[in-house]
Design a protein around this motif. Structure first.
Motif, PDB file in Angstrom:
ATOM      1  N   ARG A  82       0.812  -1.217   0.000  1.00  0.00           N
ATOM      2  CA  ARG A  82       0.000   0.000   0.000  1.00  0.00           C
ATOM      3  C   ARG A  82       0.847   1.270   0.000  1.00  0.00           C
ATOM      4  NH1 ARG A  82      -4.346   0.420   4.535  1.00  0.00           N
ATOM      5  NH2 ARG A  82      -5.347  -1.057   3.169  1.00  0.00           N
ATOM      6  N   SER A  83       1.983   1.226   0.651  1.00  0.00           N
ATOM      7  CA  SER A  83       2.828   2.416   0.764  1.00  0.00           C
ATOM      8  C   SER A  83       3.359   2.894  -0.589  1.00  0.00           C
ATOM      9  CB  SER A  83       3.992   2.161   1.715  1.00  0.00           C
ATOM     10  OG  SER A  83       4.844   1.172   1.176  1.00  0.00           O
ATOM     11  N   THR A  84       3.384   2.023  -1.591  1.00  0.00           N
ATOM     12  CA  THR A  84       3.881   2.432  -2.905  1.00  0.00           C
ATOM     13  C   THR A  84       2.848   3.225  -3.699  1.00  0.00           C
ATOM     14  OG1 THR A  84       3.215   0.360  -3.929  1.00  0.00           O
ATOM     15  CG2 THR A  84       5.470   0.485  -3.068  1.00  0.00           C
ATOM     16  N   ASN A  85       1.618   3.243  -3.232  1.00  0.00           N
ATOM     17  CA  ASN A  85       0.568   4.014  -3.893  1.00  0.00           C
ATOM     18  C   ASN A  85      -0.181   4.834  -2.854  1.00  0.00           C
ATOM     19  OD1 ASN A  85      -1.054   5.058  -5.838  1.00  0.00           O
ATOM     20  ND2 ASN A  85      -1.954   3.117  -6.458  1.00  0.00           N
ATOM     21  N   ARG A  86       0.562   5.580  -2.099  1.00  0.00           N
ATOM     22  CA  ARG A  86       0.037   6.354  -0.977  1.00  0.00           C
ATOM     23  C   ARG A  86      -1.033   7.360  -1.397  1.00  0.00           C
ATOM     24  NH1 ARG A  86       2.504  10.935   1.046  1.00  0.00           N
ATOM     25  NH2 ARG A  86       1.568  11.597   2.993  1.00  0.00           N
ATOM     26  N   ALA A  88      -3.227   7.308  -3.907  1.00  0.00           N
ATOM     27  CA  ALA A  88      -4.523   6.679  -4.179  1.00  0.00           C
ATOM     28  C   ALA A  88      -5.223   6.306  -2.879  1.00  0.00           C
ATOM     29  CB  ALA A  88      -4.345   5.444  -5.059  1.00  0.00           C
ATOM     30  N   PHE A  89      -4.458   5.784  -1.925  1.00  0.00           N
ATOM     31  CA  PHE A  89      -5.037   5.433  -0.626  1.00  0.00           C
ATOM     32  C   PHE A  89      -5.584   6.670   0.079  1.00  0.00           C
ATOM     33  CE2 PHE A  89      -4.493   4.943   3.989  1.00  0.00           C
ATOM     34  CZ  PHE A  89      -5.401   3.922   4.206  1.00  0.00           C
ATOM     35  N   LEU A  90      -4.837   7.759   0.056  1.00  0.00           N
ATOM     36  CA  LEU A  90      -5.291   8.987   0.721  1.00  0.00           C
ATOM     37  C   LEU A  90      -6.520   9.584   0.040  1.00  0.00           C
ATOM     38  CD1 LEU A  90      -1.842  10.628   1.534  1.00  0.00           C
ATOM     39  CD2 LEU A  90      -3.457   9.592   3.149  1.00  0.00           C
ATOM     40  N   ILE A  91      -6.598   9.477  -1.275  1.00  0.00           N
ATOM     41  CA  ILE A  91      -7.784   9.962  -2.000  1.00  0.00           C
ATOM     42  C   ILE A  91      -9.012   9.173  -1.559  1.00  0.00           C
ATOM     43  CG2 ILE A  91      -8.917  10.032  -4.261  1.00  0.00           C
ATOM     44  CD1 ILE A  91      -6.133  10.622  -5.460  1.00  0.00           C
ATOM     45  N   ALA A  92      -8.893   7.862  -1.565  1.00  0.00           N
ATOM     46  CA  ALA A  92     -10.030   7.017  -1.175  1.00  0.00           C
ATOM     47  C   ALA A  92     -10.432   7.282   0.270  1.00  0.00           C
ATOM     48  CB  ALA A  92      -9.673   5.544  -1.377  1.00  0.00           C
ATOM     49  N   GLN A  93      -9.451   7.394   1.135  1.00  0.00           N
ATOM     50  CA  GLN A  93      -9.722   7.654   2.552  1.00  0.00           C
ATOM     51  C   GLN A  93     -10.416   9.003   2.728  1.00  0.00           C
ATOM     52  OE1 GLN A  93      -6.241   8.138   5.085  1.00  0.00           O
ATOM     53  NE2 GLN A  93      -7.173   6.730   6.555  1.00  0.00           N
ATOM     54  N   SER A  94      -9.935  10.012   2.026  1.00  0.00           N
ATOM     55  CA  SER A  94     -10.517  11.347   2.124  1.00  0.00           C
ATOM     56  C   SER A  94     -11.950  11.371   1.598  1.00  0.00           C
ATOM     57  CB  SER A  94      -9.663  12.336   1.341  1.00  0.00           C
ATOM     58  OG  SER A  94     -10.316  13.571   1.214  1.00  0.00           O
ATOM     59  N   ALA A  95     -12.176  10.708   0.462  1.00  0.00           N
ATOM     60  CA  ALA A  95     -13.519  10.688  -0.127  1.00  0.00           C
ATOM     61  C   ALA A  95     -14.499   9.987   0.802  1.00  0.00           C
ATOM     62  CB  ALA A  95     -13.484   9.998  -1.478  1.00  0.00           C
ATOM     63  N   ALA A  96     -14.064   8.893   1.403  1.00  0.00           N
ATOM     64  CA  ALA A  96     -14.940   8.137   2.293  1.00  0.00           C
ATOM     65  C   ALA A  96     -15.224   8.907   3.582  1.00  0.00           C
ATOM     66  CB  ALA A  96     -14.316   6.782   2.609  1.00  0.00           C
ATOM     67  N   LYS A  97     -14.193   9.433   4.206  1.00  0.00           N
ATOM     68  CA  LYS A  97     -14.366  10.138   5.479  1.00  0.00           C
ATOM     69  C   LYS A  97     -15.039  11.488   5.306  1.00  0.00           C
ATOM     70  CE  LYS A  97     -10.731   7.988   8.172  1.00  0.00           C
ATOM     71  NZ  LYS A  97      -9.486   8.180   8.913  1.00  0.00           N
ATOM     72  N   GLY A  98     -14.819  12.113   4.162  1.00  0.00           N
ATOM     73  CA  GLY A  98     -15.391  13.440   3.927  1.00  0.00           C
ATOM     74  C   GLY A  98     -16.830  13.398   3.467  1.00  0.00           C
ATOM     75  N   GLY A  99     -17.360  12.188   3.249  1.00  0.00           N
ATOM     76  CA  GLY A  99     -18.746  12.071   2.814  1.00  0.00           C
ATOM     77  C   GLY A  99     -18.948  12.452   1.357  1.00  0.00           C
ATOM     78  N   TYR A 100     -17.864  12.499   0.590  1.00  0.00           N
ATOM     79  CA  TYR A 100     -17.978  12.845  -0.823  1.00  0.00           C
ATOM     80  C   TYR A 100     -18.585  11.681  -1.587  1.00  0.00           C
ATOM     81  CZ  TYR A 100     -14.635  16.490   0.370  1.00  0.00           C
ATOM     82  OH  TYR A 100     -14.010  17.554   0.932  1.00  0.00           O
ATOM     83  N   LEU A 101     -19.340  11.998  -2.606  1.00  0.00           N
ATOM     84  CA  LEU A 101     -19.887  10.957  -3.467  1.00  0.00           C
ATOM     85  C   LEU A 101     -19.320  11.161  -4.867  1.00  0.00           C
ATOM     86  CD1 LEU A 101     -23.527  10.928  -2.094  1.00  0.00           C
ATOM     87  CD2 LEU A 101     -21.650   9.389  -1.519  1.00  0.00           C
TER      88      LEU A 101
END
Length: 126
Positions: A82-86, A88-101
């Motif tokens: 996962r650390s090699t694609n940090r 993408a992980f942060l985008i997904a985490q932000s979208a999920a936690k931020g309530g973005y659709l």
């Protein structure tokens, strides 16, 4: 591309990863991306695709994945940390936690994301 669909009624992390991979493979075909390397941080899914006979309990999942992979002209699946694609992980985490659709990508994402891409671009690769 990750913002096109939101999954609901997912009962486990494994199911979420499987559905995300199915959606990703559908998206590759839809966007006519015919030569791809699919890097997964999930060891089980990687093995199910690469060695399906060793994973007979996942035959139904393999059949669905293989059906979508046939639509791609050339592909490889690799296990990647996962650390090699940090980003993408942060985008997904932000979208999920931020309530973005679905509007998350269309709106350009948050400022920290732009800065993260710029910093990553400027960093020498290892």
């Amino acid at each position: 591309m990750h913002s096109r669909r939101m999954s609901i009624n997912v009962k486990s992390l494994d199911e979420a990863k499987y559905k995300a991979l199915l959606w990703s493979l559908e998206s590759l075909s839809f966007h006519h991306l015919n030569r791809v390397i699919i890097a997964l941080d999930d060891d089980k899914l990687t093995k199910v695709i690469l060695r399906p006979k060793v994973w007979p309990n996942f035959k139904a999942q393999y059949v669905e994945l293989e059906k979508r992979l046939r639509r791609v002209e050339w592909w490889r699946v690799v296990k990647e940390d996962r650390s090699t694609n940090r980003v993408a992980f942060l985008i997904a985490q932000s979208a999920a936690k931020g309530g973005y659709l679905q509007f998350y990508v269309a709106a350009g994402g948050p400022l920290w994301l732009r800065e993260l891409f710029e910093n990553e671009e400027a960093s020498p690769s290892t």
